[in-house]
Design a protein around this motif. Structure first.
Motif, PDB file in Angstrom:
ATOM      1  N   LYS A   9       0.451  -1.227  -0.199  1.00 20.24           N
ATOM      2  CA  LYS A   9      -0.199   0.138  -0.319  1.00 20.24           C
ATOM      3  C   LYS A   9       0.488   1.123   0.027  1.00 20.24           C
ATOM      4  N   THR A  91      -4.867  -8.076  10.217  1.00 19.56           N
ATOM      5  CA  THR A  91      -5.488  -6.969  10.090  1.00 19.56           C
ATOM      6  C   THR A  91      -4.912  -5.711  10.549  1.00 19.56           C
ATOM      7  N   HIS A 115      -1.519  -5.868   1.335  1.00 16.32           N
ATOM      8  CA  HIS A 115      -3.114  -6.553   1.472  1.00 16.32           C
ATOM      9  C   HIS A 115      -2.194  -7.986   0.555  1.00 16.32           C
TER      10      HIS A 115
HETATM   11  P1  ATP Z   1      -6.694  -5.852   3.339  1.00 14.07           P
HETATM   12  O1  ATP Z   1      -7.518  -6.692   2.372  1.00 14.07           O
HETATM   13  O2  ATP Z   1      -6.329  -4.745   2.900  1.00 14.07           O
HETATM   14  O3  ATP Z   1      -5.491  -7.084   3.588  1.00 14.07           O
HETATM   15  P2  ATP Z   1      -8.209  -7.603   5.293  1.00 14.07           P
HETATM   16  O4  ATP Z   1      -8.231  -8.444   4.186  1.00 14.07           O
HETATM   17  O5  ATP Z   1      -7.735  -8.185   6.488  1.00 14.07           O
HETATM   18  O6  ATP Z   1      -7.282  -6.846   4.994  1.00 14.07           O
HETATM   19  P3  ATP Z   1     -10.444  -6.323   5.934  1.00 14.07           P
HETATM   20  O7  ATP Z   1     -11.363  -6.992   6.877  1.00 14.07           O
HETATM   21  O8  ATP Z   1     -10.887  -6.682   4.442  1.00 14.07           O
HETATM   22  O9  ATP Z   1      -9.154  -7.178   6.058  1.00 14.07           O
HETATM   23  O10 ATP Z   1     -10.270  -4.991   5.577  1.00 14.07           O
HETATM   24  C1  ATP Z   1      -9.846  -4.077   3.864  1.00 14.07           C
HETATM   25  C2  ATP Z   1      -8.301  -2.750   4.803  1.00 14.07           C
HETATM   26  O11 ATP Z   1      -9.244  -2.015   5.197  1.00 14.07           O
HETATM   27  C3  ATP Z   1      -7.689  -2.903   6.047  1.00 14.07           C
HETATM   28  O12 ATP Z   1      -6.432  -3.520   5.552  1.00 14.07           O
HETATM   29  C4  ATP Z   1      -7.466  -1.805   6.535  1.00 14.07           C
HETATM   30  O13 ATP Z   1      -6.447  -1.174   5.712  1.00 14.07           O
HETATM   31  C5  ATP Z   1      -8.497  -1.421   6.160  1.00 14.07           C
HETATM   32  N1  ATP Z   1      -9.754  -1.478   7.366  1.00 14.07           N
HETATM   33  C6  ATP Z   1     -10.120  -2.531   7.559  1.00 14.07           C
HETATM   34  N2  ATP Z   1     -10.934  -1.938   8.897  1.00 14.07           N
HETATM   35  C7  ATP Z   1     -10.275  -1.351   9.310  1.00 14.07           C
HETATM   36  C8  ATP Z   1     -10.261  -0.465  10.449  1.00 14.07           C
HETATM   37  N3  ATP Z   1     -11.632  -0.352  11.864  1.00 14.07           N
HETATM   38  N4  ATP Z   1     -10.051   1.327  10.708  1.00 14.07           N
HETATM   39  C9  ATP Z   1      -9.856   1.708   9.308  1.00 14.07           C
HETATM   40  N5  ATP Z   1      -9.289   0.812   8.336  1.00 14.07           N
HETATM   41  C10 ATP Z   1      -9.588  -0.427   8.165  1.00 14.07           C
END
Ligand code: ATP
Length: 137
Positions: A9, A91, A115
């Motif tokens: 990112k 995450t 990611h």
């Molecule tokens: P990614 O898709 O980035 O690999 P992930 O699948 O582990 O992450 P998701 O729940 O899909 O997690 O969230 C996608 C992205 O959104 C996270 O990587 C983070 O950058 C952001 N994100 C998730 N939850 C929050 C939050 N509570 N506050 C701020 N940003 C968040």
């Protein structure tokens, strides 16, 4: 063989972590099938994060992902999706196990450096989305 989509990112690119992160995947034995530095559009990100569009942090997430270039790549190898996620860590970097990329390089869920696709289906969807020009095997 199994493929996964991995992205460094904008915060990770800005901090100069692309080489280190690529090195970890290469050292583990994955083949890098595709690799580019790209400025994702709002449209691409809305599609990529479609399942999160109702979340309160969604606008901030899009702004974060557009704050600079993203290093997008495709890894190929046995267990690419599951191992890829394990190498990234939880995450929220506050919960990431030591030795994972997020634990080693991040503190904040809003700037979690990388990611990785969460299933084989989303990997193929994300590869097609980020590499519409196609990826050679
Ligand atoms: P990614 O898709 O980035 O690999 P992930 O699948 O582990 O992450 P998701 O729940 O899909 O997690 O969230 C996608 C992205 O959104 C996270 O990587 C983070 O950058 C952001 N994100 C998730 N939850 C929050 C939050 N509570 N506050 C701020 N940003 C968040």
């Amino acid at each position: 063989e199994e493929r996964s989509f991995i992205a460094v990112k904008p915060d990770g690119v800005e901090r100069g972590l692309v080489g280190e992160i690529l090195r970890r995947f290469e050292s583990r034995g994955f083949k890098i099938l595709a690799l580019k530095l790209t400025h994702p559009t709002k449209e691409l990100l809305s599609e990529h994060y479609g399942d999160l569009s109702s979340k309160p942090f969604f606008p901030k997430l899009l702004a974060y992902m557009q704050s600079g270039p993203v290093a997008a790549f495709v890894i190929q190898g046995k267990g690419a999706v599951k191992i890829g996620r394990a190498m990234l860590g939880a995450t929220n970097p506050q919960d990431s196990a030591p030795g994972t990329i997020r634990a080693d390089f991040a503190l904040d869920i809003g700037k979690n450096v990388c990611h990785g696709s969460d299933s084989v289906e989303s990997a193929e969807r994300e590869i097609a989305l980020w590499f519409p020009e196609g990826v050679k095997p």
